[in-house]
Structure formats: structure tokens, C-alpha cells
Design an enzyme around this catalytic site. Sequence first.
Site, PDB file in Angstrom:
ATOM      1  N   ASP A   1       0.829  -1.209   0.000  1.00 46.41           N
ATOM      2  CA  ASP A   1       0.000   0.000   0.000  1.00 46.41           C
ATOM      3  C   ASP A   1       0.861   1.256   0.000  1.00 46.41           C
ATOM      4  OD1 ASP A   1       0.712  -0.765   2.688  1.00 46.41           O
ATOM      5  OD2 ASP A   1      -0.724   0.696   3.452  1.00 46.41           O
TER       6      ASP A   1
ATOM      7  N   GLU B   1       0.082  -1.265   5.719  1.00 48.06           N
ATOM      8  CA  GLU B   1       1.165  -0.807   6.588  1.00 48.06           C
ATOM      9  C   GLU B   1       1.020   0.676   6.879  1.00 48.06           C
ATOM     10  OE1 GLU B   1       5.129   0.895   7.609  1.00 48.06           O
ATOM     11  OE2 GLU B   1       3.810   1.373   5.936  1.00 48.06           O
TER      12      GLU B   1
END
Length: 386
Positions: free
Chosen positions: A77, A139
Site C-alpha cells: 500500500d 502498513e
Amino acid sequence: MSSSVPPQSRSILERLVSFDTTSRNSNLPLIDYVEEYLARHGVRARRVGGADPGKVNLFATIGPDAPGGLILSGHTDCVPVDDQDWSSDPFVLAERGGRLFGRGSADMKGFLACVLAVVPDLVAKSRAKPVHIAFSYDEEVGCTGVLELIDDLKARGFAADMCLVGEPTGMELVIAHKSGRAYRCLVTGLEAHSSLAPRAVNAIETAARLIAGIAEIAREFARGVRDDDFDLPHATINTGLIEGGTGMNIVPHHCSFTFEYRLLSGQDPEEVFARVKAMADALLPAMRAIHKGADISFEQVYDYPGHFIPGDAPAVRRMVKLLGSNRLAKVAYGTEAGHFHNGLGVPTVICGPGDIAVAHKPDEFVTLDQLSRCEDLLKRLCNETA
């Protein structure tokens, strides 16, 4: 290491950047691409997760199904580009002056691309110990997605000798980072026509008092305990989001804000939250004297552990030898290293291409030179594992 030959990871990074994996979006198109790429090289991968629809972790193993070996870890991400002034399309990789610009190029699709670029070399060599690839999600919103992967691996009795988390460190070796925790605070007051403000409970004003108190804690942190080995040597606390009110002529009955703090080893996250909660409790009597339903509540958004591995640990000595540098850094930003090191019990270090100073900003970039250096490091590190 400079080279006129573009790193193998460049074309892979171009594909990875093209996927808008901002944390609010699905990462499945990128995962599909990675899974297909690995399959072309005879590497089977499995998806782990599903608690958040449209998002998964990916885990693959090259070599024998055996304990030991190496984990190469990174997150898929990235952060939003909203309201940022980019010189080019953030989801189309652009090369200018030896730099590759694009969202996530440094944080941390550059490392993912390097890992994928060395897969053919890893597959071609007979291995006594495995190399594992662990790509996670979410994350950037608190290291939450990887927890499903950690739980899965623990349930399988997984063990490895070392984990390398490839966050952007400028290819320097990082052995420690702070812990992080975030809360969302919701203030509920009582609305009224603004001409009758004294008869209402202004949620924004109450939130402002709490935010001012949080800012005072930040000033105390700056004067307090230090570890000068860190790039920012003291703990921090910060309010990052706020929302409230419905109109200029209405006393607002609601306001929410989110704050996060990052602590040094030995500092208690519960103690910090207790201080903020105590400030809220002190404001409630005056609020409820006007409106019994007034309230201040807190919701934990995320909580990730700090990380530390001793400078004389075998994993650190191994990386020092390969990097040719004795420099060991500590950083303020958080990573998934603490989850692998503490949660899974795998000695973990942090090293990857890119500079954290350009991460999350417009015109984020990674250099071709750093990608080449990372590819070279991964090949040598994995050959030691063979």
C-alpha cells in the site's frame, strides 16, 4: 554502485506504480500481477488475509519447505496523492535525471520491484534453505494487515533465520525504530443557534482544549528523555486529523480528531494515553452541567511495537559485511519489523532503496543507482542463504 545498464527492477517498478494501492483501495490488482509473475518463474504463492475485503497479504517460498532461511518483506500500500502538486502523473513512472518518480517508488514499491527482479536468479540456484517473500497490506495505516500474516505463520510453526524489511533507508542499515499508537477522539456536545452559545456545549472548543493539551505533551517530550542515535531523538505526539461542525451559525455538537504518538524504548504508551484521558475527564463535569448527554470517547486506531536488534546480532553482522559499512541507524518512522522480530521471533533488520525524506510527498522518487545497489545486495544475501 553506478551502472549505465538500467536495473532489472525498473520495468517491474513501472508496473507496480501503475496500481493505485492507496490504503483506502484494494491491493488485489497488484497482488494478481505479482502472483502471475511468480508463477511464470515456477514460484507458488498463497494469499493470507481477508479480514478487510479486497485486501490480502501474499506469501511465497523459493527453495525447500524447511525451517531457517530468509524473509524479504515489504508492504504493497501507499499513501494518498490528494491535494499534492505533482510534476507528472503519480501513477505513471517518470524518469528524470536518474530518478524514477511515482507514488510508492521509494515507499516501498522500489524494494518490492527489486525482490521480484532477483526471483529468476533465486530460482535458478539450488537452495538448502528457503527464501520467503512476504508482501503485506495496510502498513501505511498502522501496520495492521501484516498481523494476519504473522498469525498464520505462527500457527504453521514457521521459523526463519532472518527477515529483511526493505523500507526506504537510503540503503543504510537500520536496527531500531520507535513504537507507534494512534487514537480517534469523539467529542459530543449540544448544538444550539450560535446566538445562544452559552446554553450549548461547543464540541469543537472542547476538542481544541484537548488538542492544546496534547501539544503541551509534545513540548514536554522535546525537553525529556533522549536517544541521540535516533534521527529525531525524543518521543513525539501529534494531532493529524480533525472534523466537526455543520454551519457557522450553529454551535457544533460533534467534533472528532485523531492523534498519534511515537515513543522511545522504555516509554509506556498506556501512560501517555492515560494523560490524555485524564484531560478529557477533567472537562466532562462542566460539559455535563449544561447537557447530561455530553461525552468524550476514544477509539484506538492502531498500535505497533517499536523495534530493536543488537548491533552484534548475527543478522546485523551479516548485513554490515554485505553493505561494507559499520553505520547502524535508528529512525523515528515505524515499520513492520517489530511484528516480525517480536511477534514471530525472527531477527529483523531494515534496509532498502529510497529516502524517507521524499516518501509521502509530491514527486516521490527513487534513484536508479539505489535500485541497482538493492538488487546486488539481495542477490548476495540470498546466495549466502543457498
